[in-house]
Design a protein around this motif. Sequence first.
Motif, mmCIF file in Angstrom:
data_model
loop_
_atom_site.group_PDB
_atom_site.id
_atom_site.type_symbol
_atom_site.label_atom_id
_atom_site.label_comp_id
_atom_site.label_asym_id
_atom_site.label_seq_id
_atom_site.Cartn_x
_atom_site.Cartn_y
_atom_site.Cartn_z
ATOM 1 N N LEU A 180 -17.208 -39.469 -2.391
ATOM 2 C CA LEU A 180 -17.495 -38.956 -3.727
ATOM 3 C C LEU A 180 -16.277 -39.093 -4.638
ATOM 4 C CD1 LEU A 180 -19.550 -35.727 -2.896
ATOM 5 C CD2 LEU A 180 -20.391 -38.005 -3.455
ATOM 6 N N TYR A 181 -15.112 -38.782 -4.109
ATOM 7 C CA TYR A 181 -13.876 -38.977 -4.893
ATOM 8 C C TYR A 181 -13.663 -40.460 -5.206
ATOM 9 C CZ TYR A 181 -12.140 -34.177 -4.254
ATOM 10 O OH TYR A 181 -11.956 -32.812 -4.312
ATOM 11 N N ALA A 182 -13.937 -41.321 -4.217
ATOM 12 C CA ALA A 182 -13.754 -42.757 -4.420
ATOM 13 C C ALA A 182 -14.700 -43.277 -5.498
ATOM 14 C CB ALA A 182 -13.983 -43.503 -3.107
ATOM 15 N N SER A 209 -17.020 -32.262 -9.010
ATOM 16 C CA SER A 209 -17.355 -30.889 -8.608
ATOM 17 C C SER A 209 -17.919 -30.860 -7.190
ATOM 18 C CB SER A 209 -18.367 -30.303 -9.593
ATOM 19 O OG SER A 209 -17.824 -30.228 -10.895
ATOM 20 N N ALA A 210 -18.807 -31.813 -6.888
ATOM 21 C CA ALA A 210 -19.395 -31.870 -5.542
ATOM 22 C C ALA A 210 -18.318 -32.171 -4.498
ATOM 23 C CB ALA A 210 -20.495 -32.920 -5.493
ATOM 24 N N LEU A 266 -8.837 -37.458 -3.702
ATOM 25 C CA LEU A 266 -9.114 -38.556 -2.776
ATOM 26 C C LEU A 266 -8.087 -38.599 -1.651
ATOM 27 C CD1 LEU A 266 -10.778 -41.048 -2.086
ATOM 28 C CD2 LEU A 266 -9.365 -42.365 -3.667
ATOM 29 N N TRP A 267 -6.807 -38.456 -1.988
ATOM 30 C CA TRP A 267 -5.780 -38.474 -0.952
ATOM 31 C C TRP A 267 -5.822 -37.226 -0.073
ATOM 32 C CZ3 TRP A 267 -2.844 -42.189 0.988
ATOM 33 C CH2 TRP A 267 -2.764 -43.382 0.267
ATOM 34 N N GLU A 324 -6.335 -37.242 -12.950
ATOM 35 C CA GLU A 324 -5.579 -37.084 -11.712
ATOM 36 C C GLU A 324 -6.347 -36.333 -10.636
ATOM 37 O OE1 GLU A 324 -4.692 -33.550 -14.291
ATOM 38 O OE2 GLU A 324 -4.780 -35.725 -14.564
ATOM 39 N N ARG A 325 -7.406 -35.624 -11.008
ATOM 40 C CA ARG A 325 -8.169 -34.881 -10.000
ATOM 41 C C ARG A 325 -8.756 -35.818 -8.941
ATOM 42 N NH1 ARG A 325 -12.599 -31.851 -13.250
ATOM 43 N NH2 ARG A 325 -12.495 -33.825 -14.390
#
Length: 306
Positions: free
Chosen positions: A102-104, A85-86, A120-121, A114-115
């Motif tokens: 954060l995604y990593a 969410s962040a 991340l990409w 998949e989110r």
Amino acid sequence: MEERIVDKDDERLIRIRRTKDGVDAEDALADEGEEEQTEDVVFEIPDEEFDEDLVGLTPSQLQRELERRKKAEEAEKAEYEKLVSAADALAAEEKYAEAEPLYAQAACYSFADERTVTGLWTARTKNFTDFAPFYVAEYAEALSEADDKSKAFVREKAASLKEERARLAEEERALAPSVLEKQEERRRAFAENKKYYFVRALALVGGMLLCMIACAVSANYIVRTQSIAPVVCTAGFGGVSFILFVSALVFLRKWSLAQRLCRINEALSSTEDGAKLETLRGKIACLDWVFGDAEVSAEETEASEE
């Protein structure tokens, strides 16, 4: 008492049979042999992975352990949702540099969906305006192991890179023959150079050993005769041995340098054109990971080298 072993490929069922004599448990797949009135309760045992940590626990300990694991899993999922969410909020504000870590971090969870990959990409490429991350081998290989939905999303956004891969492949095919031919020429020259210094160093070492033996024999005759000849021979052979020793060290050093040149020549990056070829092949390999053609590309590369 009877114990039954059921094939794991079959659905495992246990039948609890309540009779007038008590409670009996038997395989639900077995033939019914008794005619007395019974009450059957059938339940399914899930085929889960064996957990050694749960072996030997009492029912109460087992229940506490399962509850602890459930709470830990819920806490991890809550932390995961918080991270995603962040990151989504930062990405929506186009703060991609802050959203990427954060995604990593969220992608490290085993239950990540998949989110995390798509987010991340999106963050890495600044909403697919910067394609440089696609040429990082670590990122490209990780994408090849992602779920199909995530890969389809990223590949659709990076569809223009297919044309770039074709251009790079054409450039690689044009450059590779000349680079590899020159490398082979240097390989033969360096091998001859190495052999030249090795043979001469070996000959010098052999001569030095012979002179040392002659020096020792001459020295043995110094105390046996009054002639000055043994002294002169001892000094002469000793001096020649020292000269041959120094010469052997020089040639051994040159042989070591020649051997180092042979090792350096095996790396494509040792020349300007070779470094360019290596860069091209690295980019092509990354794009093959991205588009799922890594195995095909490897075969094509081997064929082009042959």
